[in-house]
Design a protein around this motif. Sequence first.
Motif, PDB file in Angstrom:
ATOM      1  N   ASP A  88       0.828  -1.205   0.000  1.00 33.54           N
ATOM      2  CA  ASP A  88       0.000   0.000   0.000  1.00 33.54           C
ATOM      3  C   ASP A  88       0.863   1.256   0.000  1.00 33.54           C
ATOM      4  O   ASP A  88       1.515   1.580   1.000  1.00 33.54           O
ATOM      5  CB  ASP A  88      -0.914  -0.012   1.228  1.00 33.54           C
ATOM      6  CG  ASP A  88      -2.068   0.964   1.117  1.00 33.54           C
ATOM      7  OD1 ASP A  88      -2.032   1.823   0.222  1.00 33.54           O
ATOM      8  OD2 ASP A  88      -3.016   0.854   1.922  1.00 33.54           O
ATOM      9  N   ARG A  90      -0.650   4.235  -1.045  1.00 33.53           N
ATOM     10  CA  ARG A  90      -1.662   5.242  -1.354  1.00 33.53           C
ATOM     11  C   ARG A  90      -1.454   6.565  -0.629  1.00 33.53           C
ATOM     12  O   ARG A  90      -2.086   7.566  -0.972  1.00 33.53           O
ATOM     13  CB  ARG A  90      -3.056   4.694  -1.059  1.00 33.53           C
ATOM     14  CG  ARG A  90      -3.523   3.631  -2.046  1.00 33.53           C
ATOM     15  CD  ARG A  90      -4.866   3.068  -1.638  1.00 33.53           C
ATOM     16  NE  ARG A  90      -4.772   2.427  -0.329  1.00 33.53           N
ATOM     17  CZ  ARG A  90      -5.826   2.181   0.449  1.00 33.53           C
ATOM     18  NH1 ARG A  90      -7.044   2.530   0.060  1.00 33.53           N
ATOM     19  NH2 ARG A  90      -5.663   1.576   1.620  1.00 33.53           N
ATOM     20  N   ASP A  94      -2.386   7.814  -5.130  1.00 30.86           N
ATOM     21  CA  ASP A  94      -3.768   7.448  -4.806  1.00 30.86           C
ATOM     22  C   ASP A  94      -4.691   7.860  -5.944  1.00 30.86           C
ATOM     23  O   ASP A  94      -4.537   8.939  -6.532  1.00 30.86           O
ATOM     24  CB  ASP A  94      -4.220   8.123  -3.504  1.00 30.86           C
ATOM     25  CG  ASP A  94      -5.483   7.484  -2.931  1.00 30.86           C
ATOM     26  OD1 ASP A  94      -5.834   6.368  -3.360  1.00 30.86           O
ATOM     27  OD2 ASP A  94      -6.111   8.101  -2.054  1.00 30.86           O
TER      28      ASP A  94
END
Length: 239
Positions: A88, A90, A94
Amino acid sequence: MSIDRIPLNTNGHDLLPKRADKVMVFAEPGEEPFVAGVRWRCATCDEPPTYVVRDGTVHVQDPCPYPNGITTEITLDVPSGKLIVTDDLRDVYDVDFHAGASYGTALGEAQVIKAMAALGCAYGPVGNTSPGLYRTQEKDSYVIASPTLDDNDIPSLPKEDRLAQIDTALWAYSIADYEGWKAKGGAPGQKLLGEYTVVDVTPGTYKFSHHTGERGFDKYAADTVAFAHLQRVSPSPRS
């Protein structure tokens, strides 16, 4: 109303949760039939089917534009020769996962993958599989995969070839140029960044071929599952 169990011609759409030869069809004269036991929308293209009964078979009228599913290909520039590998990113890269087709379809996944790539992140959904990044025998070539274990708990991919393990709390992998990530504000301790690995590679541009959108792909297959292949395709523009 007539009720029949007849064959379904999907016209290339992915509509059946399980392989089946026939479906239950409810039909009123002059109206579109209702077909039971199928998905409401194609799991590949996200389009709702329109059915017609003809010659003892229920047909989907319009063909799926992706009858073989979708192999999503993107490129990632890695001028630093270092990859940050995790699930991840983000906090830095994003996109709106709901801006296009449903993320639960192959098309929706492909759209998110391409949107993330445009920001500089190679992203791909892998389910709850915790795959690894492995080198292959080909120069500057890698695979994101989940190996199997034999009866002696020996993995199908050599442990010495595993460069990173991806803890998939997000059910995805996220890979970016390490220095590019830092330049955009990336730093350890961000709320979405869990365990990560920095992997040294040859600087250049890498092509990622992501496979989960291909028709019949099984994230949880009993054999080794290759989610994506990475290959260096050109030197870095800045190298």
